[in-house]
Design a protein around this motif. Sequence first.
Motif, PDB file in Angstrom:
ATOM      1  N   HIS A  51       0.830  -1.205   0.000  1.00 20.57           N
ATOM      2  CA  HIS A  51       0.000   0.000   0.000  1.00 20.57           C
ATOM      3  C   HIS A  51       0.867   1.259   0.000  1.00 20.57           C
ATOM      4  N   ALA A  52       1.959   1.237   0.739  1.00 22.25           N
ATOM      5  CA  ALA A  52       2.863   2.389   0.763  1.00 22.25           C
ATOM      6  C   ALA A  52       3.444   2.636  -0.622  1.00 22.25           C
ATOM      7  N   ARG A 111      -1.000   2.320   6.893  1.00 21.16           N
ATOM      8  CA  ARG A 111      -0.975   2.486   8.350  1.00 21.16           C
ATOM      9  C   ARG A 111      -2.020   1.592   9.027  1.00 21.16           C
ATOM     10  N   PRO A 129      -1.146   5.635   1.846  1.00 20.70           N
ATOM     11  CA  PRO A 129      -0.640   5.653   3.223  1.00 20.70           C
ATOM     12  C   PRO A 129      -1.687   5.316   4.276  1.00 20.70           C
ATOM     13  N   ARG A 130      -2.959   5.694   4.020  1.00 25.47           N
ATOM     14  CA  ARG A 130      -3.989   5.410   5.020  1.00 25.47           C
ATOM     15  C   ARG A 130      -4.152   3.897   5.214  1.00 25.47           C
ATOM     16  N   ALA A 136       9.017   5.714   2.978  1.00 27.36           N
ATOM     17  CA  ALA A 136       8.297   5.773   1.704  1.00 27.36           C
ATOM     18  C   ALA A 136       7.461   7.043   1.597  1.00 27.36           C
ATOM     19  N   GLN A 137       7.038   7.583   2.738  1.00 27.05           N
ATOM     20  CA  GLN A 137       6.227   8.797   2.746  1.00 27.05           C
ATOM     21  C   GLN A 137       7.083  10.059   2.811  1.00 27.05           C
ATOM     22  N   ALA A 178       9.291  10.942   5.191  1.00 24.48           N
ATOM     23  CA  ALA A 178       9.330  11.491   6.552  1.00 24.48           C
ATOM     24  C   ALA A 178      10.523  10.901   7.296  1.00 24.48           C
ATOM     25  N   SER A 232       1.171   4.392  -2.977  1.00 23.59           N
ATOM     26  CA  SER A 232       0.736   5.712  -2.498  1.00 23.59           C
ATOM     27  C   SER A 232      -0.620   5.649  -1.821  1.00 23.59           C
ATOM     28  N   LEU A 283       7.628   2.466   6.089  1.00 26.20           N
ATOM     29  CA  LEU A 283       6.486   3.261   5.652  1.00 26.20           C
ATOM     30  C   LEU A 283       6.788   4.747   5.783  1.00 26.20           C
ATOM     31  N   ALA A 284       7.383   5.136   6.896  1.00 29.30           N
ATOM     32  CA  ALA A 284       7.743   6.542   7.080  1.00 29.30           C
ATOM     33  C   ALA A 284       8.740   6.985   6.012  1.00 29.30           C
TER      34      ALA A 284
END
Length: 232
Positions: free
Chosen positions: A97-98, A107, A103-104, A137-138, A140, A101, A134-135
Amino acid sequence: SPRRLPAAHALGPGASRGALAAAGQLAQARELLSEASARGPGLSHKGLLAWAEGDVLLSFGLRDEAEDRHQDAIEALRAAERPALLGRLMRGAAQAHAAASMPRLARARLEQARAVPGEGEAARRATARAAVELALAQGAPGEAEALLNALSPREDDPNDLLVRAGVKLALGQLEAVEGDLRAAEALALGAPELLAAVERRRVDWLLRTNQAELAAAAAQRCVHALTALGQR
């Protein structure tokens, strides 16, 4: 039961041959999965196939249908009392999912993985590493670094070292990445999947340090490792 593929006219009168071919490939994949599900009566078997169908749907961009099939798989695996398998699939889904794109959903899957009962310390650490990825990939890196520190990476765990290398790379600490990659590689000997992960991260590092030819060689080693994995 498998969900019906949208009618061909839904693609529109100007649909390209590529779009029609993709629809045909999806229909064929779903037919094969349906046949396999009919042959296997066990809940675990049906859950795995439902998850596989969800992954296929996600790869074709059918997010809502993919989520439905993943949910079917979760219910089947819960009923089959396979928590370790369920947790592993959820972590994989979070990463997928990450990458797509979403992210919801990524998570949400991580939170579900954390809530799976009966998983041991290794599974909890795997979920924590997935949160770091995940962070990253986003985009962050600060959040990723905080999550990494909470994980307390172990020097004898190649997975921890690879995640730490990814955080260092995201933070621009390029000189510190190579040591983690070498240590992870030494610990991953004999494990093709881990060796492939090392080379994937090495490709990222080499490209960031303007070493394109070495990056191409690392990508080739990654392919070889995955080929070895497929032959097991």
